[in-house]
Scaffold this motif. Sequence first.
Motif, PDB file in Angstrom:
ATOM      1  N   TRP A  20     -53.860  -8.243-130.549  1.00  0.00           N
ATOM      2  CA  TRP A  20     -53.664  -9.581-129.980  1.00  0.00           C
ATOM      3  C   TRP A  20     -54.577 -10.627-130.612  1.00  0.00           C
ATOM      4  O   TRP A  20     -54.154 -11.748-130.876  1.00  0.00           O
ATOM      5  N   GLU A  21     -55.829 -10.256-130.835  1.00  0.00           N
ATOM      6  CA  GLU A  21     -56.821 -11.237-131.286  1.00  0.00           C
ATOM      7  C   GLU A  21     -57.046 -11.210-132.794  1.00  0.00           C
ATOM      8  O   GLU A  21     -57.458 -12.225-133.364  1.00  0.00           O
ATOM      9  N   GLY A  22     -56.830 -10.059-133.427  1.00  0.00           N
ATOM     10  CA  GLY A  22     -57.309  -9.903-134.782  1.00  0.00           C
ATOM     11  C   GLY A  22     -56.281  -9.732-135.864  1.00  0.00           C
ATOM     12  O   GLY A  22     -56.649  -9.525-137.023  1.00  0.00           O
ATOM     13  N   SER A  23     -54.997  -9.793-135.539  1.00  0.00           N
ATOM     14  CA  SER A  23     -53.998  -9.525-136.562  1.00  0.00           C
ATOM     15  C   SER A  23     -53.441 -10.808-137.182  1.00  0.00           C
ATOM     16  O   SER A  23     -53.382 -10.927-138.407  1.00  0.00           O
ATOM     17  N   TRP A  24     -53.046 -11.746-136.367  1.00  0.00           N
ATOM     18  CA  TRP A  24     -52.442 -12.986-136.870  1.00  0.00           C
ATOM     19  C   TRP A  24     -53.396 -14.164-136.718  1.00  0.00           C
ATOM     20  O   TRP A  24     -53.952 -14.387-135.640  1.00  0.00           O
ATOM     21  N   GLU A  25     -53.560 -14.921-137.775  1.00  0.00           N
ATOM     22  CA  GLU A  25     -54.295 -16.176-137.664  1.00  0.00           C
ATOM     23  C   GLU A  25     -53.412 -17.212-136.961  1.00  0.00           C
ATOM     24  O   GLU A  25     -52.178 -17.133-136.990  1.00  0.00           O
ATOM     25  N   ASP A  26     -54.047 -18.185-136.357  1.00  0.00           N
ATOM     26  CA  ASP A  26     -53.301 -19.164-135.569  1.00  0.00           C
ATOM     27  C   ASP A  26     -52.258 -19.912-136.393  1.00  0.00           C
ATOM     28  O   ASP A  26     -51.185 -20.260-135.884  1.00  0.00           O
ATOM     29  N   ASP A  27     -52.568 -20.161-137.651  1.00  0.00           N
ATOM     30  CA  ASP A  27     -51.654 -20.954-138.478  1.00  0.00           C
ATOM     31  C   ASP A  27     -50.867 -20.082-139.461  1.00  0.00           C
ATOM     32  O   ASP A  27     -50.384 -20.559-140.487  1.00  0.00           O
ATOM     33  N   ALA A  28     -50.690 -18.789-139.123  1.00  0.00           N
ATOM     34  CA  ALA A  28     -49.969 -17.894-140.028  1.00  0.00           C
ATOM     35  C   ALA A  28     -48.501 -18.282-140.154  1.00  0.00           C
ATOM     36  O   ALA A  28     -47.907 -18.186-141.235  1.00  0.00           O
ATOM     37  N   VAL A  29     -47.898 -18.706-139.060  1.00  0.00           N
ATOM     38  CA  VAL A  29     -46.487 -19.100-139.085  1.00  0.00           C
ATOM     39  C   VAL A  29     -46.409 -20.550-139.564  1.00  0.00           C
ATOM     40  O   VAL A  29     -46.876 -21.465-138.895  1.00  0.00           O
ATOM     41  N   VAL A  30     -45.823 -20.747-140.754  1.00  0.00           N
ATOM     42  CA  VAL A  30     -45.778 -22.088-141.358  1.00  0.00           C
ATOM     43  C   VAL A  30     -44.386 -22.718-141.277  1.00  0.00           C
ATOM     44  O   VAL A  30     -44.238 -23.933-141.329  1.00  0.00           O
ATOM     45  N   GLY A  44     -39.191 -21.832-148.255  1.00  0.00           N
ATOM     46  CA  GLY A  44     -38.546 -20.658-147.689  1.00  0.00           C
ATOM     47  C   GLY A  44     -39.511 -19.665-147.092  1.00  0.00           C
ATOM     48  O   GLY A  44     -39.146 -18.520-146.839  1.00  0.00           O
ATOM     49  N   VAL A  45     -40.770 -20.090-146.861  1.00  0.00           N
ATOM     50  CA  VAL A  45     -41.782 -19.198-146.277  1.00  0.00           C
ATOM     51  C   VAL A  45     -41.852 -19.446-144.775  1.00  0.00           C
ATOM     52  O   VAL A  45     -42.173 -20.560-144.341  1.00  0.00           O
ATOM     53  N   PHE A  46     -41.550 -18.424-144.000  1.00  0.00           N
ATOM     54  CA  PHE A  46     -41.692 -18.553-142.545  1.00  0.00           C
ATOM     55  C   PHE A  46     -43.126 -18.248-142.113  1.00  0.00           C
ATOM     56  O   PHE A  46     -43.711 -18.981-141.324  1.00  0.00           O
ATOM     57  N   THR A  47     -43.693 -17.150-142.638  1.00  0.00           N
ATOM     58  CA  THR A  47     -45.055 -16.750-142.302  1.00  0.00           C
ATOM     59  C   THR A  47     -45.819 -16.469-143.578  1.00  0.00           C
ATOM     60  O   THR A  47     -45.310 -15.812-144.498  1.00  0.00           O
ATOM     61  N   ASP A  48     -47.061 -16.950-143.634  1.00  0.00           N
ATOM     62  CA  ASP A  48     -47.929 -16.719-144.783  1.00  0.00           C
ATOM     63  C   ASP A  48     -48.507 -15.306-144.689  1.00  0.00           C
ATOM     64  O   ASP A  48     -49.333 -15.030-143.803  1.00  0.00           O
ATOM     65  N   PRO A  49     -48.107 -14.390-145.559  1.00  0.00           N
ATOM     66  CA  PRO A  49     -48.593 -13.006-145.473  1.00  0.00           C
ATOM     67  C   PRO A  49     -50.108 -12.889-145.563  1.00  0.00           C
ATOM     68  O   PRO A  49     -50.687 -11.941-145.010  1.00  0.00           O
ATOM     69  N   ALA A  50     -50.747 -13.816-146.236  1.00  0.00           N
ATOM     70  CA  ALA A  50     -52.202 -13.742-146.388  1.00  0.00           C
ATOM     71  C   ALA A  50     -52.929 -13.964-145.059  1.00  0.00           C
ATOM     72  O   ALA A  50     -54.121 -13.675-144.948  1.00  0.00           O
ATOM     73  N   LYS A  51     -52.197 -14.479-144.070  1.00  0.00           N
ATOM     74  CA  LYS A  51     -52.827 -14.774-142.783  1.00  0.00           C
ATOM     75  C   LYS A  51     -52.400 -13.804-141.684  1.00  0.00           C
ATOM     76  O   LYS A  51     -52.604 -14.057-140.501  1.00  0.00           O
ATOM     77  N   LEU A 104     -46.752  -6.991-134.157  1.00  0.00           N
ATOM     78  CA  LEU A 104     -45.395  -7.418-134.461  1.00  0.00           C
ATOM     79  C   LEU A 104     -45.080  -8.825-133.958  1.00  0.00           C
ATOM     80  O   LEU A 104     -44.074  -9.405-134.371  1.00  0.00           O
ATOM     81  N   SER A 105     -45.916  -9.362-133.086  1.00  0.00           N
ATOM     82  CA  SER A 105     -45.641 -10.677-132.495  1.00  0.00           C
ATOM     83  C   SER A 105     -46.616 -11.718-133.020  1.00  0.00           C
ATOM     84  O   SER A 105     -47.806 -11.433-133.228  1.00  0.00           O
ATOM     85  N   GLU A 106     -46.136 -12.933-133.196  1.00  0.00           N
ATOM     86  CA  GLU A 106     -47.038 -14.024-133.546  1.00  0.00           C
ATOM     87  C   GLU A 106     -47.881 -14.393-132.332  1.00  0.00           C
ATOM     88  O   GLU A 106     -47.544 -14.036-131.202  1.00  0.00           O
ATOM     89  N   PRO A 107     -48.998 -15.091-132.515  1.00  0.00           N
ATOM     90  CA  PRO A 107     -49.896 -15.374-131.394  1.00  0.00           C
ATOM     91  C   PRO A 107     -49.191 -16.121-130.262  1.00  0.00           C
ATOM     92  O   PRO A 107     -48.508 -17.117-130.482  1.00  0.00           O
TER      93      PRO A 107
END
Length: 461
Positions: free
Chosen positions: A172-182, A188-195, A213-216
């Motif tokens: 929940w806290e450590g997988s996705w950065e807040d701004d990962a979904v762009v 054509g990028v939905f989510t930045d893999p680096a984040k 599996l879920s965005e924040p």
Amino acid sequence: MSKQIRFNAFDMNCVAHQSSGMWRHPDDQSARYKDLSYWTDLARLLEQGTFDGIFIADVLGTYDVYGNSNEAAIRHGAQVPVNDPILLVSAMAAVTENLGFGVTAGTAYEHPYPFARRMSTLDHLTKGRVGWNVVTGYLPSAARNMGHDDQLEHDQRYDVADEYLEVLYKLWEGSWEDDAVVRDRGTGVFTDPAKVHEIGHYGTHYTVPGIHLSEPSPQRTPVIYQAGASPRGIAFAAGNAEAIFVAAPTKHVLKSTVARIRDALEAAGRPRDAAKIYTLLTIITDETPEKARAKHADFLQYASPEGALVFMSGWMGVDLSEYDLDDPIGNVKSNAIQSTVSNFQAANDDGEEWVVRDIGRHSAIGGLGPLIVGGPEEIADELQAWVDETDVDGFNLAYAITPGTFEDIVKWVIPELRRRGVYPEAYEPGTLRQKLHGRGDRLPSDHHGSRYTVGQGLPVG
């Protein structure tokens, strides 16, 4: 002046919940638990009364400690049949704007990886109004039906829960950065893999190498509820819980429990008020004291003494059918809810030992918590006394009949508490966490789970 009093409604996706036998009352609608309209109507009523939330209990087994059989539980409808609590939340959220939802789910029999997604989904759909009541289990029948000879020992169950929470915090806290979904339509990028980061968890009980599996969601981690008051349960709550439910038969017992919890929170480096503490209570009220007492007398005709002992045997892990009704329970060891046993090994308000007959009578309506009966002013006086004398924050309100008990509280008790200035007039804006604590939507920095906040490429901790 008393501090503000908070209410939760205590229910379960079953018949009668804490008050075995009350399904027979002509005004009780708990048999409608299978109808979605029961739950949506109840949610609207509770929001009308500015309840913090509805706390939905659950079990994954039958109460078969009493008489070494589940026959009495089945006969009395003692939390069987019982349906899943999580599936109720979306519908109740759709007809409310502020009501919170505390969902009970255990750490013993479901892997944390799919559970993390389920709770994130609910947090998205409720716009941040969901909490999770962490339970480790107490019914041996659940363990057997999950392929085990018996459940783990009490403290071992909490050891598993510690790692279970660690996995969830990392997801929940450590997988996705807040701004990962762009959602960049141009590239054509939905989510930045680096984040988005793999959590790389390789522990004693669980191996979870990948990403959540879920965005924040609005809260990331749902509000953590906990309902154990044993020494090991309090230690677990001290690092994790943001709302704590306890059950104490007397003010004396409750005062001691609340003090131990607040001391433990402080010892864990958190504020003494970092968790809201709610105690189990059942209210029978009406327009006047006389009408309330007549209602109570009517209810007692339907309560099931044997059903009450079925519940108590399961909660205590002690077969009360083996005792004479005038026997105290003595110095027994429990592998179920240890705080329940210790509560009834202490003296009652009259300074005398609890005997089996008293335990059955005490729990016939409302289960583990005390029952108070009276008109609106009497009830308000008593609630304020419990808060003032014990330092509890509020009450987890069970019902005698549903929705009638909750309707009476909204109609008679809440207006009196508001007249005294000790009950909220309206909801605070924001997520459930913000409504409860006023410290933002996400875990505060002093919470154990915050150590897993996403870092540069990997979670911290």
